[in-house]
Design an enzyme around this catalytic site. Structure first.
Site, short mmCIF file in Angstrom:
data_model
loop_
_atom_site.label_atom_id
_atom_site.label_comp_id
_atom_site.label_asym_id
_atom_site.label_seq_id
_atom_site.Cartn_x
_atom_site.Cartn_y
_atom_site.Cartn_z
N ASP A 64 -11.08 -31.88 0.68
CA ASP A 64 -11.06 -33.20 0.04
C ASP A 64 -12.45 -33.82 0.08
OD1 ASP A 64 -8.32 -32.96 -0.46
OD2 ASP A 64 -7.85 -33.63 1.56
N LYS A 115 -7.06 -25.67 -0.02
CA LYS A 115 -6.28 -26.65 -0.77
C LYS A 115 -7.22 -27.61 -1.46
CE LYS A 115 -4.61 -30.56 0.75
NZ LYS A 115 -4.65 -31.64 -0.28
N ASP A 128 -3.16 -29.00 -5.04
CA ASP A 128 -2.27 -30.06 -4.58
C ASP A 128 -2.37 -31.24 -5.55
OD1 ASP A 128 -0.52 -31.53 -3.04
OD2 ASP A 128 -2.06 -32.15 -1.60
N LEU A 129 -1.81 -31.06 -6.74
CA LEU A 129 -1.93 -32.06 -7.80
C LEU A 129 -0.78 -33.05 -7.81
CD1 LEU A 129 -3.21 -29.77 -10.68
CD2 LEU A 129 -4.52 -31.05 -8.97
N LYS A 130 0.30 -32.73 -7.11
CA LYS A 130 1.45 -33.63 -7.00
C LYS A 130 1.89 -34.15 -8.37
CE LYS A 130 0.50 -35.15 -2.25
NZ LYS A 130 -0.82 -34.54 -2.02
N LEU A 131 2.11 -33.25 -9.29
CA LEU A 131 2.47 -33.64 -10.65
C LEU A 131 3.79 -34.41 -10.66
CD1 LEU A 131 1.59 -30.27 -12.42
CD2 LEU A 131 0.18 -32.34 -12.26
N ASP A 152 5.77 -36.70 -13.71
CA ASP A 152 5.80 -37.34 -15.02
C ASP A 152 7.06 -36.85 -15.71
OD1 ASP A 152 4.95 -38.56 -17.53
OD2 ASP A 152 2.91 -38.43 -16.74
N ASN A 165 8.35 -32.76 -20.03
CA ASN A 165 7.47 -32.13 -21.01
C ASN A 165 6.00 -32.23 -20.61
OD1 ASN A 165 7.14 -30.92 -23.78
ND2 ASN A 165 5.94 -32.77 -24.05
N THR A 166 5.62 -33.38 -20.07
CA THR A 166 4.23 -33.57 -19.66
C THR A 166 3.88 -32.69 -18.47
OG1 THR A 166 4.18 -35.83 -20.50
CG2 THR A 166 2.57 -35.27 -18.82
N THR A 198 3.33 -37.63 4.26
CA THR A 198 3.23 -37.81 5.71
C THR A 198 2.59 -39.13 6.09
OG1 THR A 198 1.21 -36.47 5.64
CG2 THR A 198 3.26 -35.37 6.28
N ARG A 224 -2.42 -31.87 12.94
CA ARG A 224 -3.52 -32.31 13.78
C ARG A 224 -3.52 -31.51 15.09
NH1 ARG A 224 -4.74 -34.21 9.63
NH2 ARG A 224 -5.33 -36.34 9.11
N GLN A 275 -2.26 -40.60 8.80
CA GLN A 275 -1.00 -39.87 8.85
C GLN A 275 -0.08 -40.49 9.91
OE1 GLN A 275 -0.52 -37.55 6.64
NE2 GLN A 275 -2.63 -37.39 5.93
N GLY A 322 -7.19 -30.69 7.16
CA GLY A 322 -8.35 -31.22 6.47
C GLY A 322 -9.40 -31.75 7.41
N ARG A 323 -9.31 -33.03 7.72
CA ARG A 323 -10.35 -33.69 8.49
C ARG A 323 -10.66 -33.08 9.86
NH1 ARG A 323 -8.03 -39.56 6.88
NH2 ARG A 323 -6.21 -38.22 6.59
#
Length: 224
Positions: free
Chosen positions: A10, A32, A59-62, A64, A67-68, A115, A175, A184, A204-205
């Site tokens: 990120d 990721k 990790d786009l978390k789509l 909508d 169709n989109t 989370t 963690r 988190q 991540g961090r």
């Protein structure tokens, strides 16, 4: 999977992101790439990280209309992601269309409950019951829709594994013991998540912001 740890890259700047991934690639199982990275660098950035040869988790978390979301899935075929996320709250039709539109080698997993959220946050959004119950409801929906698995916190992963024996389970918000939780609210250690049934651990961090990212990645790997 020999190493279940996926580094959450990120970072908005491309060159530092690629360099970080390169520096720890021998101690993580994949990368990721989330919204911050994708919005900053798009397909080009994903291709650059992909040159490292590690599996990519978009990790786009789509979320909508069906169709989109299906169109978005088709649009990322060229990136050949190993994993893509959608929001389970988008409903069964959206989940089914997302899976149908995904590449044949792409696992589609549904985000159940972020989370960063807890019961108080659920109440404020009009959802009754516990975080645990909400995760199980959405995991069941994802399973019925034919998805490959879900994203859930380490607090719920054992219960989801019991409910969905062959589901592909991703646990974020991981963690190390005594590590800072940051934003988190429902965290566990990498070992706890793995023992509870997680297939992928998103870190991540604790790695990306460590004084020595390589040493941090190696230390996490050694706990597994």
């Amino acid at each position: 999977m020999t190493n279940p740890v996926y580094l959450a890259l990120d970072i908005a700047q491309l060159d530092p992101a690629v360099e970080l991934a390169r520096s720890v690639k021998s101690h993580v199982g994949g990368i990721k790439l989330g919204l911050e990275f994708f919005c900053a660098h798009g397909h080009h950035g994903v291709h650059e990280v992909g040159k490292l040869g590690l599996p990519l988790f978009l990790d786009l978390k789509l979320h909508d209309i069906p169709n989109t979301v299906a169109g978005a899935m088709y649009a990322i075929h060229a990136l050949q992601p190993a994993i893509v996320t959608v929001h389970a709250a988008g409903g069964r039709a959206m989940l089914e269309d997302a899976k149908a539109a995904a590449g044949k080698d792409t696992r589609v997993v549904a985000v159940t409950l972020l989370t960063s959220l807890d019961e108080r946050d659920l109440v404020r959004t009009g959802v009754s019951g516990s975080a645990h119950d909400q995760v199980l409801r959405l995991a069941e929906l994802a399973q019925l829709a034919g998805l490959d698995g879900v994203v859930c916190s380490g607090h719920e992963v054992a219960a989801v594994r019991s409910q969905w024996k062959d589901g592909f389970l991703v646990v974020p918000g991981v963690r190390p013991d005594n590590g800072a939780a940051g934003d988190q609210k429902r965290t566990v250690s990498p070992r706890e998540a793995r023992d509870a049934g997680a297939d992928v651990l998103v870190v991540g961090r604790p790695i990306s912001r460590a004084e020595d990212p390589l040493a941090a990645a190696r230390a996490i790997e050694e706990t597994l």
